[in-house]
Design a protein around this motif. Structure first.
Motif, PDB file in Angstrom:
ATOM      1  N   ILE A   1       0.833  -1.194   0.000  1.00 44.82           N
ATOM      2  CA  ILE A   1       0.000   0.000   0.000  1.00 44.82           C
ATOM      3  C   ILE A   1       0.865   1.241   0.000  1.00 44.82           C
ATOM      4  O   ILE A   1       1.899   1.295   0.661  1.00 44.82           O
ATOM      5  CB  ILE A   1      -0.933   0.025   1.216  1.00 44.82           C
ATOM      6  CG1 ILE A   1      -1.801   1.254   1.196  1.00 44.82           C
ATOM      7  CG2 ILE A   1      -0.177  -0.055   2.522  1.00 44.82           C
ATOM      8  CD1 ILE A   1      -2.894   1.230   2.233  1.00 44.82           C
ATOM      9  N   THR A   2       0.478   2.223  -0.785  1.00 49.33           N
ATOM     10  CA  THR A   2       1.161   3.501  -0.829  1.00 49.33           C
ATOM     11  C   THR A   2       0.275   4.538  -0.177  1.00 49.33           C
ATOM     12  O   THR A   2      -0.867   4.743  -0.600  1.00 49.33           O
ATOM     13  CB  THR A   2       1.445   3.931  -2.284  1.00 49.33           C
ATOM     14  OG1 THR A   2       2.220   2.918  -2.911  1.00 49.33           O
ATOM     15  CG2 THR A   2       2.191   5.260  -2.314  1.00 49.33           C
ATOM     16  N   VAL A   3       0.739   5.179   0.860  1.00 51.42           N
ATOM     17  CA  VAL A   3      -0.047   6.161   1.588  1.00 51.42           C
ATOM     18  C   VAL A   3       0.339   7.544   1.101  1.00 51.42           C
ATOM     19  O   VAL A   3       1.508   7.918   1.129  1.00 51.42           O
ATOM     20  CB  VAL A   3       0.202   6.061   3.100  1.00 51.42           C
ATOM     21  CG1 VAL A   3      -0.616   7.095   3.838  1.00 51.42           C
ATOM     22  CG2 VAL A   3      -0.120   4.664   3.584  1.00 51.42           C
ATOM     23  N   SER A   4      -0.640   8.309   0.634  1.00 53.31           N
ATOM     24  CA  SER A   4      -0.391   9.671   0.168  1.00 53.31           C
ATOM     25  C   SER A   4      -1.274  10.622   0.931  1.00 53.31           C
ATOM     26  O   SER A   4      -2.114  10.225   1.717  1.00 53.31           O
ATOM     27  CB  SER A   4      -0.680   9.782  -1.337  1.00 53.31           C
ATOM     28  OG  SER A   4      -2.054   9.602  -1.590  1.00 53.31           O
ATOM     29  N   SER A   5      -1.122  11.910   0.681  1.00 53.83           N
ATOM     30  CA  SER A   5      -1.871  12.921   1.419  1.00 53.83           C
ATOM     31  C   SER A   5      -3.160  13.302   0.749  1.00 53.83           C
ATOM     32  O   SER A   5      -3.877  14.176   1.216  1.00 53.83           O
ATOM     33  CB  SER A   5      -1.004  14.185   1.590  1.00 53.83           C
ATOM     34  OG  SER A   5      -0.642  14.689   0.317  1.00 53.83           O
TER      35      SER A   5
ATOM     36  N   ALA B   1      -7.857   9.223  -3.362  1.00 52.73           N
ATOM     37  CA  ALA B   1      -8.030   8.838  -4.752  1.00 52.73           C
ATOM     38  C   ALA B   1      -9.431   9.199  -5.188  1.00 52.73           C
ATOM     39  O   ALA B   1     -10.393   8.976  -4.478  1.00 52.73           O
ATOM     40  CB  ALA B   1      -7.797   7.334  -4.904  1.00 52.73           C
TER      41      ALA B   1
ATOM     42  N   ASN C   1      -2.967  -0.078  -7.230  1.00 52.39           N
ATOM     43  CA  ASN C   1      -2.479   1.220  -7.720  1.00 52.39           C
ATOM     44  C   ASN C   1      -3.238   2.406  -7.126  1.00 52.39           C
ATOM     45  O   ASN C   1      -3.090   3.536  -7.574  1.00 52.39           O
ATOM     46  CB  ASN C   1      -2.586   1.279  -9.241  1.00 52.39           C
ATOM     47  CG  ASN C   1      -4.018   1.093  -9.737  1.00 52.39           C
ATOM     48  OD1 ASN C   1      -4.875   0.664  -8.982  1.00 52.39           O
ATOM     49  ND2 ASN C   1      -4.248   1.414 -11.001  1.00 52.39           N
TER      50      ASN C   1
ATOM     51  N   SER D   1      -3.985   5.049  -4.169  1.00 56.79           N
ATOM     52  CA  SER D   1      -3.373   5.659  -2.989  1.00 56.79           C
ATOM     53  C   SER D   1      -4.450   5.963  -1.952  1.00 56.79           C
ATOM     54  O   SER D   1      -5.527   6.437  -2.292  1.00 56.79           O
ATOM     55  CB  SER D   1      -2.653   6.956  -3.384  1.00 56.79           C
ATOM     56  OG  SER D   1      -1.624   6.675  -4.304  1.00 56.79           O
TER      57      SER D   1
ATOM     58  N   THR E   1      -5.482   7.514   2.091  1.00 58.41           N
ATOM     59  CA  THR E   1      -5.097   8.337   3.237  1.00 58.41           C
ATOM     60  C   THR E   1      -5.419   7.658   4.553  1.00 58.41           C
ATOM     61  O   THR E   1      -5.032   8.121   5.608  1.00 58.41           O
ATOM     62  CB  THR E   1      -5.840   9.689   3.210  1.00 58.41           C
ATOM     63  OG1 THR E   1      -7.244   9.446   3.290  1.00 58.41           O
ATOM     64  CG2 THR E   1      -5.515  10.475   1.955  1.00 58.41           C
TER      65      THR E   1
END
Length: 310
Positions: free
Chosen positions: A34-38, A41, A157, A159, A161
């Motif tokens: 998992i890619t955690v972004s601010s 999606a 794919n 992202s 929060t």
């Protein structure tokens, strides 16, 4: 006036009050990194879908307003009926006790007085049970229509929060609006605690059934924990410590979705040794939740046969 809410059978998978339900099942692929972004999606939505969504939101808003108004009227009637019973009690003590013995249960005055008190209590209990049922059915409807498969089984794919999902946020908002009216109108703490406690217990079973609808990956497990934290925050502000145990146990059990398969058996043994689920969940219910792991078919032999409840 002491009011006890009658217990009703907790039906599984109730229909929403608007008559719209969606059966959701998750995919069967294994969990992915998992890619955690601010940023959340976002999905592109067609114009007709957006219009339908806006109309549905407006319809549900109007429904909530109507329910809030009816709930307020009902709580006002409870207050009024309580006032009437108190006035009768005062009149009875002041003007009738000189002619009627309070201990004479065969006296017609005492019998009629008791019958009135019982009738008021029964009517209030039935009304409160109906209010609770409507609150939980609408909460169930929100989860059925808003909780998406991708919430707990996101694509690799996407992202995240790890903030609460839209379904969770809206459900808690509705619960807050519904219970706020009770908090502001009810002066009897005992009745308020019974009312909120019953909502809390029934909400727990609604959440349990909602979890069982999905196949949950490791990233989805983190999302589920974020949702359960929000439900727990609501419960902390509204229910008594005994009811809060239900939400604590559900939060603890949700960790089974983010653990490596080799650690799952030890985790469950630890939870049982600490009696986390005593009086909250049956062993079969614990198993049903654990079996919602998206990879459970692959790791089943590593878990079953090694725990007391499997």
């Amino acid at each position: 006036m002491v009011v006890m809410v009658s217990q009703v059978s907790r039906s599984q998978g109730r229909h929403g009050v608007l008559g719209i339900t969606t059966a959701a099942t998750g995919g069967s692929s294994a969990s992915s990194p998992i890619t955690v972004s601010s940023s959340l999606a976002t999905n592109t939505t067609s114009a007709p879908t957006a219009i339908y969504s806006a109309q549905r939101v407006q319809a549900e808003k109007e429904l909530r307003e109507k329910f809030a108004s009816a709930e307020l009227r009902f709580l006002e009637l409870i207050h009024l009926s309580d006032l009437v019973v108190q006035m009768i009690e005062i009149y009875y003590k002041k003007d009738l006790c000189g002619f009627v013995s309070e201990t004479d249960f065969l006296n017609i005055c005492n019998q009629e007085k008791k019958a009135l008190e019982h009738a008021v209590d029964d009517s209030v209990a039935i009304g409160m049970d109906s209010v609770i049922e409507i609150i939980l059915r609408q909460t169930q409807h929100i989860l059925d229509t808003e909780q998406q498969t991708q919430d707990y089984h996101p694509d690799s794919n996407v992202s995240l929060t790890l903030t609460p999902t839209l379904a969770c946020t809206r459900a808690v908002q509705f619960l807050g609006e519904s219970t706020a009216a009770l908090q502001s109108m009810t002066t009897q703490k005992q009745m308020r605690d019974v009312f909120l406690g019953e909502i809390g217990v029934r909400l727990f079973y609604v959440l349990l059934e909602n979890i069982k609808r999905f196949q949950i990956t490791e990233p989805g497990g983190f999302q589920l924990i974020a949702d359960l934290n929000l439900y727990y925050d609501w419960a902390t502000s509204n229910v008594d410590p005994d009811t809060l145990r239900f939400f604590t146990a559900l939060k603890d059990l949700a960790n089974c979705f983010i653990l490596a398969p080799r650690d799952l058996r030890g985790f469950l043994r630890d939870q049982y040794s600490r009696r986390t689920f005593d009086g909250v969940m049956r062993s079969e219910e614990v198993y049903d939740v654990v079996a919602c792991r998206a990879d459970y078919k692959q790791i089943r032999t590593q878990v079953e046969g090694h725990c007391d409840f499997m």
